[in-house]
Design a protein around this motif. Structure first.
Motif, PDB file in Angstrom:
ATOM      1  N   ASN A   2       0.806  -1.111  -0.046  1.00  0.00           N
ATOM      2  CA  ASN A   2      -0.038  -0.090  -0.078  1.00  0.00           C
ATOM      3  C   ASN A   2       0.967   1.111   0.175  1.00  0.00           C
ATOM      4  N   ALA A   5       0.092   6.799  -2.629  1.00  0.00           N
ATOM      5  CA  ALA A   5      -0.653   7.620  -2.083  1.00  0.00           C
ATOM      6  C   ALA A   5      -1.364   8.747  -3.027  1.00  0.00           C
ATOM      7  N   PHE A 218      -3.342   4.117  -1.199  1.00  0.00           N
ATOM      8  CA  PHE A 218      -3.842   4.930   0.155  1.00  0.00           C
ATOM      9  C   PHE A 218      -4.595   6.221  -0.792  1.00  0.00           C
ATOM     10  N   SER A 220      -6.746   9.412  -0.338  1.00  0.00           N
ATOM     11  CA  SER A 220      -7.244  10.502   0.762  1.00  0.00           C
ATOM     12  C   SER A 220      -8.039  11.522   0.130  1.00  0.00           C
ATOM     13  N   PRO A 246     -11.259   1.860  -2.457  1.00  0.00           N
ATOM     14  CA  PRO A 246     -11.798   2.256  -1.199  1.00  0.00           C
ATOM     15  C   PRO A 246     -11.035   3.658  -0.581  1.00  0.00           C
ATOM     16  N   SER A 248      -9.199   5.776   2.110  1.00  0.00           N
ATOM     17  CA  SER A 248      -8.622   5.525   3.246  1.00  0.00           C
ATOM     18  C   SER A 248      -8.496   6.385   4.272  1.00  0.00           C
ATOM     19  N   ALA A 249      -8.549   7.781   4.113  1.00  0.00           N
ATOM     20  CA  ALA A 249      -8.606   8.906   4.965  1.00  0.00           C
ATOM     21  C   ALA A 249      -9.335  10.121   4.504  1.00  0.00           C
ATOM     22  N   TYR A 271     -14.351   7.602   8.501  1.00  0.00           N
ATOM     23  CA  TYR A 271     -12.726   7.496   7.855  1.00  0.00           C
ATOM     24  C   TYR A 271     -11.973   8.026   8.894  1.00  0.00           C
ATOM     25  N   HIS A 300       0.263   7.395  10.341  1.00  0.00           N
ATOM     26  CA  HIS A 300      -1.140   6.389  10.034  1.00  0.00           C
ATOM     27  C   HIS A 300      -0.710   5.627   8.774  1.00  0.00           C
ATOM     28  N   PHE A 301      -0.278   6.260   7.864  1.00  0.00           N
ATOM     29  CA  PHE A 301      -0.008   5.474   6.606  1.00  0.00           C
ATOM     30  C   PHE A 301       0.787   4.372   6.756  1.00  0.00           C
ATOM     31  N   ARG A 304      -0.241   1.640   8.723  1.00  0.00           N
ATOM     32  CA  ARG A 304      -1.382   0.758   7.852  1.00  0.00           C
ATOM     33  C   ARG A 304      -0.653  -0.109   6.607  1.00  0.00           C
ATOM     34  N   GLN A 308      -0.033  -4.462   6.540  1.00  0.00           N
ATOM     35  CA  GLN A 308      -0.784  -5.222   5.348  1.00  0.00           C
ATOM     36  C   GLN A 308       0.161  -6.194   4.567  1.00  0.00           C
TER      37      GLN A 308
END
Lengths: 308, 93
Positions: A2, A5, A218, A220, A246, A248-249, A271, A300-301, A304, A308
């Motif tokens: 992941n 970004a 990721f 955002s 999805p 992510s933030a 989120y 956070h990134f 995460r 994964q």
């Protein structure tokens, strides 16, 4: 995986500022980062205080940046196709190709495709050289179009492949029954048919990009504490859901720009949310970019990505 | 003399067989040409306002589509008389 970004949002919400601050925070946490601007109206170089080009330029240790030149990508692909056509076609059929390709430059969809080709090149050629690649995206309309292209074009390519398979299978039948038929002289095998091979190749590239957006990125969305940017974020969320990408933030930028009461929209409240204060003086150096405060988002990134 | 007569018979049988083969695949060949025409129309139709894949996909496929383009042009020449083409195919009239 992941480690790609993307920052999306309405024009002017601070996509370039936050993606720059995020990339800088990751670089200062020890990650090797590439930040790439996909926005045709580039201002990443202004934020980073360096003149950028289509190839990575080192901004500081562990942080490289580039600005994608969409005109270059449009020209590159049209020129490759034109050269291939001149090589494959007889003179009469290839007559007047130049004016056709000049029109194609401005054909709808070409710019979105150029963004896709640029992302593919960055992901496959440059990506392995970095721990993280951050994309500063163009405003919503263009971003959503290039994010949806792999799915939509993938459906077309799938249908065209099925039709091509049917043609090849019928040509095989004709060739078996009547080897003297002119159709028997044309290509009858999937492995030798260049059109089928090209469709397969385009399909593979599109599914790799679909996977990149849906599983390896990721994503955002950035909003300001105002109704317009939140409404646009909701439309982005809806479109991403439809594409199976999805979110992510959510980043709330320019908090404190006004004294009016403001609360996050319930659809976005679920989120992980990161707040960034409004800086009245603007950003004029990398230290000020660091002061934007993207460290929590970067942490956070990384957590995460690590999980994964 | 007998050898050349044998060859004549052989050649007549060969021709008869080929005519039979041609008859057997006529409709199928027509179908293949129609499918090739549809394939080209699907890819290039965007330039004439028909629903089609994004034009950059057409550009990536164009270098390999010379034959299909020629089929498309030939088919367009016959488009004014579709019933005539079909009747010819079915050997009507």
């Amino acid at each position: 995986m992941n480690d790609r970004a993307f920052f999306l949002g309405k024009g002017g919400v601070g996509k370039t500022t936050l993606s720059g601050a995020f990339a800088l925070s990751l670089a200062r946490k020890g990650k090797k980062v590439l930040i790439a601007s996909l926005d045709p109206a580039h201002n990443l170089g202004d934020i980073l205080g360096t003149r950028l080009s289509g190839e990575p330029i080192t901004i500081e240790p562990r942080l490289d940046a580039l600005e994608v030149d969409l005109a270059y990508w449009v020209d590159k692909y049209l020129n490759e196709s034109r050269a291939q056509m001149k090589a494959n076609y007889s003179y009469n059929t290839a007559f007047n190709l130049d004016s056709f390709f000049n029109i194609m430059k401005y054909s709808p969809g070409t710019e979105e495709y150029a963004v896709l080709w640029a992302i593919e090149d960055i992901h496959c050629r440059l990506g392995p050289l970095y721990n993280v690649v951050v994309f500063d995206t163009p405003p919503t309309a263009l971003s959503l179009r290039f994010l949806s292209l792999p799915v939509i074009s993938g459906l077309w390519v799938k249908e065209l492949r099925q039709l091509r398979e049917k043609i090849l299978s019928k040509r095989q039948t004709v060739a078996r029954i009547n080897p003297e038929s002119p159709i028997a002289a044309s290509c009858i095998d999937k492995d030798e048919d260049k059109v089928y091979g090209q469709l397969k190749n385009i399909g593979l590239r599109l599914s790799r990009l679909e996977l990149l957006f849906a599983k390896e990125s990721f994503i955002s969305v950035i909003v300001n504490p105002d109704r317009l940017s939140v409404d646009e974020a909701l439309r982005i969320q809806e479109e991403l859901n439809r594409l199976g990408i999805p979110l992510s933030a959510v980043c709330v930028n320019k908090k404190g720009i006004s004294d009016m009461a403001w609360a996050q929209h319930p659809s976005l409240a679920g989120y992980p949310q990161f707040d960034f204060d409004f800086t009245r003086e603007g950003i004029s150096s990398r230290e000020e970019l660091m002061a934007v405060g993207a460290q929590a988002l970067a942490a956070h990134f990384l957590n995460r990505a690590g999980n994964q | 003399m007998s050898r050349s007569f044998g060859q004549l018979i052989k050649s007549a049988i060969k021709t008869a067989l080929q005519v039979n083969r041609d008859n057997a695949t006529d409709l199928l060949e027509f179908e293949v040409r129609e499918l090739e025409n549809i394939f080209s129309l699907l890819i290039l139709g965007g330039f004439a306002g028909l629903p089609s894949p994004p034009s950059p996909i057409a550009v990536e496929l164009l270098p390999y589509l010379e034959k299909e383009l020629l089929v498309l042009i030939a088919r367009a020449d016959l488009a004014q008389d579709p019933i005539g083409v079909l009747a010819g195919m079915m050997e009507v009239g």
